[in-house]
Design a protein around this motif. Structure first.
Motif, mmCIF file in Angstrom:
data_model
loop_
_atom_site.group_PDB
_atom_site.id
_atom_site.type_symbol
_atom_site.label_atom_id
_atom_site.label_comp_id
_atom_site.label_asym_id
_atom_site.label_seq_id
_atom_site.Cartn_x
_atom_site.Cartn_y
_atom_site.Cartn_z
ATOM 1 N N UNK A 210 0.827 -1.210 0.000
ATOM 2 C CA UNK A 210 0.000 0.000 0.000
ATOM 3 C C UNK A 210 0.863 1.264 0.000
ATOM 4 N N UNK A 211 2.043 1.197 0.628
ATOM 5 C CA UNK A 211 2.950 2.342 0.556
ATOM 6 C C UNK A 211 3.407 2.566 -0.879
ATOM 7 N N UNK A 212 3.693 1.480 -1.589
ATOM 8 C CA UNK A 212 4.060 1.599 -3.006
ATOM 9 C C UNK A 212 2.899 2.169 -3.819
ATOM 10 N N UNK A 213 1.684 1.712 -3.513
ATOM 11 C CA UNK A 213 0.517 2.288 -4.180
ATOM 12 C C UNK A 213 0.366 3.762 -3.860
ATOM 13 N N UNK A 214 0.698 4.136 -2.614
ATOM 14 C CA UNK A 214 0.651 5.540 -2.238
ATOM 15 C C UNK A 214 1.635 6.381 -3.031
#
Length: 253
Positions: A210-214
């Motif tokens: 999710x951090x990568x998606x962020x």
């Protein structure tokens, strides 16, 4: 009265107000982070209804951001950038839809869409994709991380650090939701051999993913200057996953 005094008074009268001190900027940022912790607990521990919690939280965060002096442009909500944001957002929706379609049609990747939470009839899937996810998830998270926190962090750091900081916080936001990932068949199979370490692996993987998606969502917001671009990506990755999940369950039957 001296001529020097006469010339100084008009200048003093029109002197602009002093900007907020950096300490107040930091305090405002910390307060928003604490508010998000409370909202996360209310959602995933107390199980409050996100259909009212999400919109109410988003409005509260925006009101606070405006009170601290952030402009609509700093929040990614300026009317001048709506068109660019919509173009980027719709483009991402198309790309994500194509990737998901390929993923569902290929047997090797179809299991990634077999999430028991979204083993729904068509009407339930439509309700989830077009009502529950936009109001209960996308609205609050985009306003929180790509609008309010983005604007607040921009007061302290350059845009690169704003992108990284908001993305890391977005990843940490998903620690509690990661506990519900066991319902996904692909996730359960991937960590089945880890035993007691499986929850740790799922949580760490969720935070990183999710951090990568962020990072991607934040870059869309940066390039377009509009929150609409990251909203499009966020909705597509979540809501289209539900809709294609219905197709995956039918193909797996």
């Amino acid at each position: 009265m001296s001529s020097h005094a006469l010339t100084q008074r008009p200048t003093d009268a029109v002197r602009p107000p002093r900007p907020l001190r950096p300490r107040r900027h930091v305090t405002a940022t910390v307060l928003v982070v604490l508010a998000l912790v409370g909202l996360n607990v209310a959602d995933h521990v107390l199980h409050w209804d996100t259909l009212w919690l999400g919109p109410l939280g988003a409005v509260g965060l925006l009101a606070f951001a405006r009170w601290t002096g952030l402009t609509w442009a700093q929040l990614g909500l300026s009317r001048r950038t709506h068109a660019a944001g919509a173009r980027w957002g719709l483009g991402v929706v198309g790309v994500v839809g194509l990737v998901y379609l390929v993923g569902v049609l290929l047997p090797a990747t179809r299991t990634a869409f077999l999430d028991v939470r979204y083993h729904l009839p068509p009407a339930g899937a439509l309700l989830t994709a077009f009502v529950v996810i936009p109001l209960g998830t996308v609205l609050l998270e985009e306003v929180a991380f790509r609008s309010v926190l983005w604007g607040l962090l921009s007061r302290h750091a350059r845009v690169g650090w704003v992108l990284v900081g908001s993305s890391v916080l977005f990843g940490l936001w998903h620690v509690l939701p990661a506990l519900g990932s066991a319902g996904n068949a692909a996730v359960g199979a991937a960590v089945s051999g880890l035993g007691a370490l499986a929850p740790v692996a799922v949580t760490a993987g969720t935070v990183l993913f999710t951090a990568a998606g962020g990072l991607v969502a934040g870059e869309l917001r940066r390039r377009s200057g509009s929150l609409l671009a990251s909203v499009g990506m966020h909705w597509a990755t979540n809501a289209l996953g539900v809709l294609f999940g219905v197709l995956a369950w039918r193909l797996a039957a």
